[in-house]
Each structure stands twice: as C-alpha cells, then as structure tokens.
Design an enzyme around this catalytic site. Structure first.
Site, PDB file in Angstrom:
ATOM      1  N   GLU A   1       0.841  -1.198   0.000  1.00  0.00           N
ATOM      2  CA  GLU A   1       0.000   0.000   0.000  1.00  0.00           C
ATOM      3  C   GLU A   1       0.878   1.251   0.000  1.00  0.00           C
ATOM      4  O   GLU A   1       1.971   1.257   0.558  1.00  0.00           O
ATOM      5  CB  GLU A   1      -0.907  -0.020   1.232  1.00  0.00           C
ATOM      6  CG  GLU A   1      -1.911  -1.159   1.171  1.00  0.00           C
ATOM      7  CD  GLU A   1      -2.834  -1.242   2.388  1.00  0.00           C
ATOM      8  OE1 GLU A   1      -4.034  -1.440   2.175  1.00  0.00           O
ATOM      9  OE2 GLU A   1      -2.350  -1.118   3.519  1.00  0.00           O
TER      10      GLU A   1
ATOM     11  N   CYS B   1       1.693  -2.006  15.352  1.00  0.00           N
ATOM     12  CA  CYS B   1       1.674  -1.645  13.932  1.00  0.00           C
ATOM     13  C   CYS B   1       1.085  -2.766  13.074  1.00  0.00           C
ATOM     14  O   CYS B   1       1.424  -3.936  13.244  1.00  0.00           O
ATOM     15  CB  CYS B   1       3.104  -1.344  13.483  1.00  0.00           C
ATOM     16  SG  CYS B   1       3.229  -0.866  11.753  1.00  0.00           S
TER      17      CYS B   1
ATOM     18  N   CYS C   1       6.846  -4.581  15.527  1.00  0.00           N
ATOM     19  CA  CYS C   1       6.382  -3.591  16.508  1.00  0.00           C
ATOM     20  C   CYS C   1       4.955  -3.924  16.941  1.00  0.00           C
ATOM     21  O   CYS C   1       4.105  -4.263  16.117  1.00  0.00           O
ATOM     22  CB  CYS C   1       6.443  -2.180  15.935  1.00  0.00           C
ATOM     23  SG  CYS C   1       8.133  -1.684  15.540  1.00  0.00           S
TER      24      CYS C   1
ATOM     25  N   CYS D   1      -0.625   6.358   9.657  1.00  0.00           N
ATOM     26  CA  CYS D   1       0.580   5.684  10.146  1.00  0.00           C
ATOM     27  C   CYS D   1       0.234   4.384  10.846  1.00  0.00           C
ATOM     28  O   CYS D   1      -0.633   4.347  11.711  1.00  0.00           O
ATOM     29  CB  CYS D   1       1.303   6.545  11.172  1.00  0.00           C
ATOM     30  SG  CYS D   1       1.844   8.095  10.531  1.00  0.00           S
TER      31      CYS D   1
ATOM     32  N   CYS E   1       6.740  -6.635   6.971  1.00  0.00           N
ATOM     33  CA  CYS E   1       7.837  -6.099   7.780  1.00  0.00           C
ATOM     34  C   CYS E   1       8.250  -7.142   8.804  1.00  0.00           C
ATOM     35  O   CYS E   1       7.414  -7.874   9.323  1.00  0.00           O
ATOM     36  CB  CYS E   1       7.357  -4.830   8.490  1.00  0.00           C
ATOM     37  SG  CYS E   1       8.661  -3.988   9.411  1.00  0.00           S
TER      38      CYS E   1
ATOM     39  N   CYS F   1       3.588   8.710   0.403  1.00  0.00           N
ATOM     40  CA  CYS F   1       4.204   7.821   1.391  1.00  0.00           C
ATOM     41  C   CYS F   1       4.348   6.452   0.737  1.00  0.00           C
ATOM     42  O   CYS F   1       3.360   5.846   0.336  1.00  0.00           O
ATOM     43  CB  CYS F   1       3.294   7.750   2.618  1.00  0.00           C
ATOM     44  SG  CYS F   1       3.828   6.531   3.831  1.00  0.00           S
TER      45      CYS F   1
HETATM   46  N1  SAH Z   1       9.826   0.841   9.710  1.00  0.00           N
HETATM   47  C1  SAH Z   1       9.983   2.247   9.622  1.00  0.00           C
HETATM   48  C2  SAH Z   1       9.068   2.877   8.616  1.00  0.00           C
HETATM   49  C3  SAH Z   1       7.601   2.839   8.984  1.00  0.00           C
HETATM   50  S1  SAH Z   1       7.104   4.463   9.262  1.00  0.00           S
HETATM   51  C4  SAH Z   1       9.851   2.846  10.985  1.00  0.00           C
HETATM   52  O1  SAH Z   1       9.596   2.113  11.930  1.00  0.00           O
HETATM   53  O2  SAH Z   1      10.069   4.041  11.153  1.00  0.00           O
HETATM   54  C5  SAH Z   1       5.547   4.285   9.964  1.00  0.00           C
HETATM   55  C6  SAH Z   1       5.421   5.055  11.266  1.00  0.00           C
HETATM   56  O3  SAH Z   1       4.126   4.819  11.843  1.00  0.00           O
HETATM   57  C7  SAH Z   1       6.431   4.581  12.274  1.00  0.00           C
HETATM   58  O4  SAH Z   1       6.854   5.647  13.060  1.00  0.00           O
HETATM   59  C8  SAH Z   1       5.596   3.636  13.091  1.00  0.00           C
HETATM   60  O5  SAH Z   1       6.154   3.371  14.321  1.00  0.00           O
HETATM   61  C9  SAH Z   1       4.297   4.393  13.161  1.00  0.00           C
HETATM   62  N2  SAH Z   1       3.169   3.577  13.573  1.00  0.00           N
HETATM   63  C10 SAH Z   1       3.042   2.249  13.484  1.00  0.00           C
HETATM   64  N3  SAH Z   1       1.857   1.844  13.943  1.00  0.00           N
HETATM   65  C11 SAH Z   1       1.207   2.957  14.337  1.00  0.00           C
HETATM   66  C12 SAH Z   1      -0.070   3.194  14.869  1.00  0.00           C
HETATM   67  N4  SAH Z   1      -0.931   2.203  15.095  1.00  0.00           N
HETATM   68  N5  SAH Z   1      -0.416   4.473  15.134  1.00  0.00           N
HETATM   69  C13 SAH Z   1       0.436   5.495  14.889  1.00  0.00           C
HETATM   70  N6  SAH Z   1       1.658   5.322  14.356  1.00  0.00           N
HETATM   71  C14 SAH Z   1       2.037   4.066  14.095  1.00  0.00           C
END
Ligand code: SAH
Length: 360
Positions: A109, A136, A133, A350, A129, A122
């Site tokens: 996406e 996420c 985390c 995000c 991945c 984006c």
């Molecule tokens: N793997 C990289 C790129 C992903 S960026 C990284 O971790 O930075 C996507 C961003 O959204 C990251 O900062 C991630 O931590 C954040 N993110 C993930 N799940 C989220 C959620 N449920 N709500 C808000 N931000 C989230």
C-alpha cells in the site's frame, strides 16, 4: 497449439521478464553500461531514463530511439510496472490509499497526502515487515519481499500520473523497514534524484527507521541531505523494548548517541516519531524523561495519537493528554508537533498499512 488465455500470457511474460535486466532499477550510469554492452551509444541512457520516469512502460513508445534499439532493449530488459489494484479516497481529507500488486503476487500500500505546503507520497519499502512492533499493522503478516528500487520508484510515478499533479515530497514511511532493504533504498534515492528523471531534491525526501544503528551511520555518509526520522515511541528501554523488539538489539542510549552524531555531522534536524498510547507511554513523567534524553539535540518530536489497528489492543491517548505531553517537551526547549492524521477513514494513516496477499 491452443490459443493462450490472458492469464497464461501474463504468466509467460512474467517468466520471461525474470530472465531480463530490470532496467528501471538502474541508475543512468549503469544503464549506459548496459547500452555499451549491447553495442549502443551511452548517451541514450538519459533518454530511456526520461521516458521511464514519465511513466512509459513500453520500449515501443520511446519514439526518439531507433526501431532496432527498441527491439534490442525488449530482448534484454523489462520495465517494471506495479499493477494498481485499488484506490480508496478519503471523504474527509482527499487522502488516497493505493493497493499495488507486485510481480511476486504480494501487494503493498502507498498513500497520497495533501498538505497545505504541497503533495506528498508515502511509499512502502518492503511487502510486510520483520520488525514486529506491537502496535503496527505492517508487522502482522511478517515479511514477504524486499522491494526493488524500481518498485519503490514506480509507486511515486504511478501516483503522480493518477493525481496529475506534482509530487513535492516523498516519505519512506509505508510498510517495511527501509534500513532492512538498504541497498535498494539507496538506489531508489539515486533514481528519484536524477535530473533526467523526477529530479526530486533529496531534502524533500524523508526516510523513517525503527532504529537500525549501523545503517544510520551509513546513511549519514551516503545521503546526508535526506531527512531522517526515527520511530521512538518510548522514553526508556523498558517501554520501548515492550513495543519495539529492535530495541533489544539497539538500545535507546546507543540509538540516541547515533542520532546526536548524525545531526551534528549532517547539520540536519532529526524527527522523532512518538505514538501516544493510552496509559503506556503518555504520562507527564514520560514526557519529562523523554525531554531529558533529547536535551540539546537538533531534533523535533512528532507526536502521533495512536491509530487504531483492529488486531491490536492498544488505545490512543486523548487530545488533552497529547497536548499536556507536548507542552512539557516544549517547556524543555524541544520543538514538538502533534500530527494531524490524514486518511484514518480509509485505514491509510501511520501504522495502518499492511501486507496484502492476493490470489495469483
Ligand atoms: N519501519 C519504519 C518505517 C515505517 S514508518 C519505521 O519504523 O520508522 C511508519 C510510522 O508509523 C512509524 O513511526 C511507526 O512506528 C508508526 N506507527 C506504526 N503503527 C502505528 C499506529 N498504530 N499508530 C500510529 N503510528 C504508528
């Protein structure tokens, strides 16, 4: 022989492509070498590169090349193209979420966002991945594919064609960990920056990482002008390790040390992303602890009220909690913003992007 069905033809052309050079992943210098190898003039490289960057996917349409060269290219190379399977448009803010199918059958996406300062895309760097985390959506199905440079670039090209407007900024913040696909990421940056192509300023690009320290060092050397964002999400190792397994390998103290060095070496401000999770990392004392750790660093904190992911149990902090958190950071001299979330009604915000496995 019986007539080939469309699906059979599609499979055959994919099989054939696998034997050919992925010409759209090649920086101009490499493309020039490919041309030299097939006995052609090197200066044609920029012409071909220009066509591909404009969204031409067929050598036959490259009208300033001779017919002979177009045929030769078709024999040795293919032009990567993502299949746009679906576009969802947010009724709230015009954000668009795209579902692209890759040749592997997996899908990724990407998101188009409209900000007052311009249009932003984006992009994803991997299908799925491996970082795991806890909050996420991208981690849910694990990792399926590293995207090639062309697969990253084509997200920007295809979206540019679809919206018919200039893309001012690119953020590598979709699914995947860009520093877990480092070489392809670097090639992608070279491609998108090339004058013969999209000619995008490196300063208009942001790469976000969960904190792979060894690559932060390389990146500062390789692309000092590109903005770096770090997903922090916790004020200490205890909380961060619970949310982000990578913190067990690269603990926060070392990560922040690498960030300080990066900011000092490049002279560029680092962005820390911090998703506020109700009752977990959002108290005033957490804000104090974070402020203490970021003291005197050239940085900026971007607070993101957690976006809902149906499989996850975490909840977002309220607006007041976010504002109080921001105020504490600001009071300690740390620039802070609370991110305005776009595209939540289409799960395009995000952490809401995910790997989709489609039927082949
Ligand atoms: N793997 C990289 C790129 C992903 S960026 C990284 O971790 O930075 C996507 C961003 O959204 C990251 O900062 C991630 O931590 C954040 N993110 C993930 N799940 C989220 C959620 N449920 N709500 C808000 N931000 C989230």
């Amino acid at each position: 022989m019986a007539l080939e069905t469309a699906a059979e033809k599609d499979r055959r052309s994919r099989r054939e492509d696998r034997m050919k050079a992925d010409i759209k992943s090649m920086p101009v210098t490499e493309l020039a070498q490919l041309l030299a190898d097939i006995g052609e003039q090197k200066y044609r490289a920029s012409q071909i590169f220009e066509w591909m960057s404009k969204g031409v996917y067929d050598f036959e349409e490259m009208t300033n090349l001779s017919k002979n060269l177009r045929e030769k290219l078709g024999d040795v190379a293919f032009i990567e193209r993502l299949t746009m399977e679906k576009v969802q448009i947010s009724a709230k803010d015009g954000t668009r979420k795209y579902l692209f199918r890759l040749k592997s059958g997996n899908a990724i996406e990407s998101v188009f966002l409209k900000y007052h300062y311009g249009n932003s895309v984006c992009i994803s760097s991997q299908a799925g991945c491996r970082m795991g985390c806890a909050f996420c959506a991208s981690a849910i199905g694990g990792m399926a594919d590293n995207l090639s440079p062309a697969e990253m670039l084509d997200q920007v090209i295809a979206i540019g064609l679809d919206v018919g407007g200039r893309i001012g900024n690119v953020v590598v913040m979709g699914t995947g960990e860009p520093f877990d696909n480092y070489e392809n990421l670097c090639r992608f940056l070279t491609l998108i920056h090339d004058k013969a192509g999209l000619n995008m300023s490196l300063r208009a690009i942001t790469v976000s990482t969960c904190g792979i320290i060894s690559k932060i060092e390389d990146f500062g050397r390789d692309f000092p002008q590109v903005n770096l964002a770090i997903s922090l999400h916790g004020p200490n190792d205890e909380i961060r390790s619970r949310l982000m397994p990578i913190n067990r390998k690269y603990p926060m103290g070392e990560l922040l040390k690498a960030c300080r060095k990066h900011a000092a070496d490049t002279g560029r401000r680092i962005t820390f992303e911090y998703a506020l999770i109700n009752g977990l990392n959002d108290s005033p004392s957490h804000a104090e602890e974070l402020a203490q750790k970021l003291r005197h660093m050239l940085c900026h904190v971007n607070l993101i009220p957690l976006n809902p992911v149906s499989e996850r149990e975490y909840a977002a902090s309220g607006r007041q909690t976010a504002e109080a958190f921001a105020k504490i950071l600001e009071g300690k001299g740390i620039q802070t913003t609370i991110r305005r979330e776009l595209g939540t009604d289409i799960d395009g915000a995000c952490g809401q992007l995910r790997l989709k496995t489609l039927e082949k």
